[in-house]
Design an enzyme around this catalytic site. Structure first.
Site, PDB file in Angstrom:
ATOM      1  N   CYS A  81       0.844  -1.199   0.000  1.00 24.27           N
ATOM      2  CA  CYS A  81       0.000   0.000   0.000  1.00 24.27           C
ATOM      3  C   CYS A  81       0.884   1.255   0.000  1.00 24.27           C
ATOM      4  CB  CYS A  81      -0.975  -0.030   1.174  1.00 24.27           C
ATOM      5  SG  CYS A  81      -2.396   1.071   0.958  1.00 24.27           S
ATOM      6  N   HIS A 169      -3.942  -4.936   0.450  1.00 26.74           N
ATOM      7  CA  HIS A 169      -3.460  -5.549   1.687  1.00 26.74           C
ATOM      8  C   HIS A 169      -3.547  -7.077   1.591  1.00 26.74           C
ATOM      9  CE1 HIS A 169      -3.214  -1.943   4.367  1.00 26.74           C
ATOM     10  NE2 HIS A 169      -3.988  -1.459   3.407  1.00 26.74           N
ATOM     11  N   GLU A 171      -2.285  -9.033   3.556  1.00 25.15           N
ATOM     12  CA  GLU A 171      -2.345  -9.520   4.935  1.00 25.15           C
ATOM     13  C   GLU A 171      -3.734  -9.394   5.559  1.00 25.15           C
ATOM     14  OE1 GLU A 171      -1.701  -5.117   5.347  1.00 25.15           O
ATOM     15  OE2 GLU A 171      -1.186  -6.701   3.929  1.00 25.15           O
TER      16      GLU A 171
END
Length: 493
Positions: A81, A169, A171
């Site tokens: 990001c 993202h 994650e």
């Protein structure tokens, strides 16, 4: 064998730590402004991750750019990001508005199946938290686009070095195959793709870059398209076609206008700065600014503070304004010596000019960038026929030449490029010398404190338009006085 994770003060850093650890990395986390480059070097990392975070990649980057410069070509580097945006800017690209704000939204991503995307399904759903993205038109020569969502760049990769980033993202629990993407990164060794057989196929990169660049749109085009739909819908209502509005104007239902240009000239007398104070609830680049603002209250406060004019944003989708806001402001400031009222919108049709005049506007905004010459001529003439002098907005020397050629009497130079939303405060100064003395010159966008207006002293600028900073100011009247005296004049309360 340390993996260094540089944290940009983001809550997702813990998720990244967890995913990387599960992929087998020995992760050490440091705030990006609480460790030095020398200390990172001493840790002898085998890979580096630049975390997501708030803000623009040039705001508070800590040591991230130093780390990129030193470690690129030595160890694999991943940007997530904000980290990916830093890579884009570090190598010479521009990060600007992504077209809309994504906060916890999922999108399908198309990719080139290389690098972190090896084995990842096409159209994989990923979670996005961003309003900015790399501008595909400014893609640095050393980078390639590895993924996209629609026309928005979703990731880049260095063509030779193991430097790669993603805009989303991986994650996030809502992102598909995020673990696989980070496992692919952890498998990388050394600082070049040549050291990682099969990790990157150069034949795949050009197709991705070309597709993303060809699809790259801009926010002005999106707003323009939406306003065309809005006007078509509004004018289709019974009794609200353009012919109907003209009949209402003929009945004398519009409040009497004031001379917009003269109001600005009078307010700028004696070396003062005329202030166009803007009512702005939100913007495409900043999201909500003051979403609950009551336009009439704000307008009356601006008038009491001494604003020469009040700009009312009436675009509903991105700026959360309405024509009722303008109508309310006009009623709230009624009286002798009142400020002029400007309709700030994306005007392309006589219908919008007519409804602005009926609502009490004294001026409308005409943006050269979005209007063909014949349209600009027609809208300028129609506005004047209704007693309004438009503010004609430009951003480039060519646009200024068009504005002057059609006879604009009030010219606003926008320091913000409406296609990328990047701000350059020198834009106004670079064009000011070509504006005749009998044309009122207004500086638009980018002013965050009164002193910012002082850079225009002696340049021919006589007015400034300020929105967000005034909407947020704890002492709005003091801010207005500061703007009025920005050229060195003392302004009494």
């Amino acid at each position: 064998m340390a993996t260094i994770l540089l944290d940009a003060y983001d809550s997702f850093t813990f998720n990244l730590y967890q995913y990387l650890s599960q992929a087998g990395a020995d992760v050490h986390v440091f705030r990006n402004d609480k460790i030095t480059l020398a200390e990172v070097i001493a840790l002898d990392p085998v890979r580096i991750v630049l975390s997501p975070g708030p803000g623009h990649p040039r705001e508070d980057p800590g040591i991230c750019y130093e780390v990129l410069e030193h470690f690129a070509g030595k160890v694999p580097i991943l940007g997530v990001c904000l980290g990916q945006q830093m890579m884009y800017e570090h190598y010479g690209g521009t990060v600007g508005y992504a077209g809309e704000i994504h906060h916890g939204k999922t999108s399908g991503v198309q990719h080139d199946a290389q690098g972190v995307y090896r084995g990842v399904a096409q159209g994989v759903a990923v979670t996005r938290y961003h309003s900015l993205a790399g501008d595909a038109r400014t893609l640095p020569a050393c980078l390639e686009i590895n993924s996209w969502a629609g026309s928005v760049v979703m990731g880049v990769r260095h063509k030779e070095l193991t430097v790669e980033g993603v805009q989303f993202h991986p994650e996030s629990i809502l992102s598909g195959q995020g673990h696989l993407m980070l496992e692919n990164f952890v498998r990388l060794r050394g600082g070049t793709w040549a050291e990682n057989a099969g990790a990157r196929d150069p034949a795949c990169a050009g197709v991705v870059a070309a597709a993303a660049t060809a699809g790259a749109g801009d926010i002005l085009e999106r707003i323009f398209a939406q306003r065309q739909r809005d006007v078509a819908q509004d004018s289709a209502r019974p009794g609200r076609a353009l012919a109907d509005l003209q009949r209402l104007l003929g009945l004398g239902l519009a409040p009497a206008p004031v001379d917009f240009a003269q109001r600005l000239r009078a307010a700028a007398a004696g070396g003062r700065v005329a202030v166009l104070a803007e009512i702005k609830r939100a913007s495409p680049s900043k999201g909500d600014i003051c979403a609950g603002a009551v336009a009439a209250e704000q307008g009356r406060a601006y008038a009491a503070a001494g604003a020469a004019a009040i700009s009312v944003l009436t675009e509903p989708t991105w700026f959360k304004g309405t024509l009722d806001d303008l109508r309310d402001v006009r009623a709230a400031v009624d009286g002798a010596g009142r400020p002029a009222v400007l309709r700030k919108d994306f005007v392309f049709d006589e219908y919008q000019v007519a409804e602005a005049r009926l609502a009490g506007a004294d001026a409308v905004l005409l943006i050269v960038k979005m209007l063909e010459r014949a349209r600009l001529d027609a809208l300028l003439a129609y506005s004047r026929a209704l007693g309004m002098e438009p503010l004609v907005e430009v951003n480039t020397p060519d646009e200024l030449r068009v504005a002057l050629a059609v006879g604009a009497r009030v010219v606003g130079v926008n320091n913000r490029d409406l296609r990328t939303f990047a701000v350059d405060m020198d834009t106004t100064r670079s064009l000011a010398a070509d504006v005749p003395a009998d044309v009122v010159l207004v500086a638009l966008s980018g002013i965050v404190q009164p002193a910012d207006a002082g850079v225009y002293a002696g340049s021919g600028v006589s007015a400034v338009l300020v929105g967000e900073a005034l909407m947020r100011a704890p002492d709005m009247p003091g801010f207005v006085r500061g703007l009025q005296g920005a050229f060195g004049q003392q302004i009494s309360e």
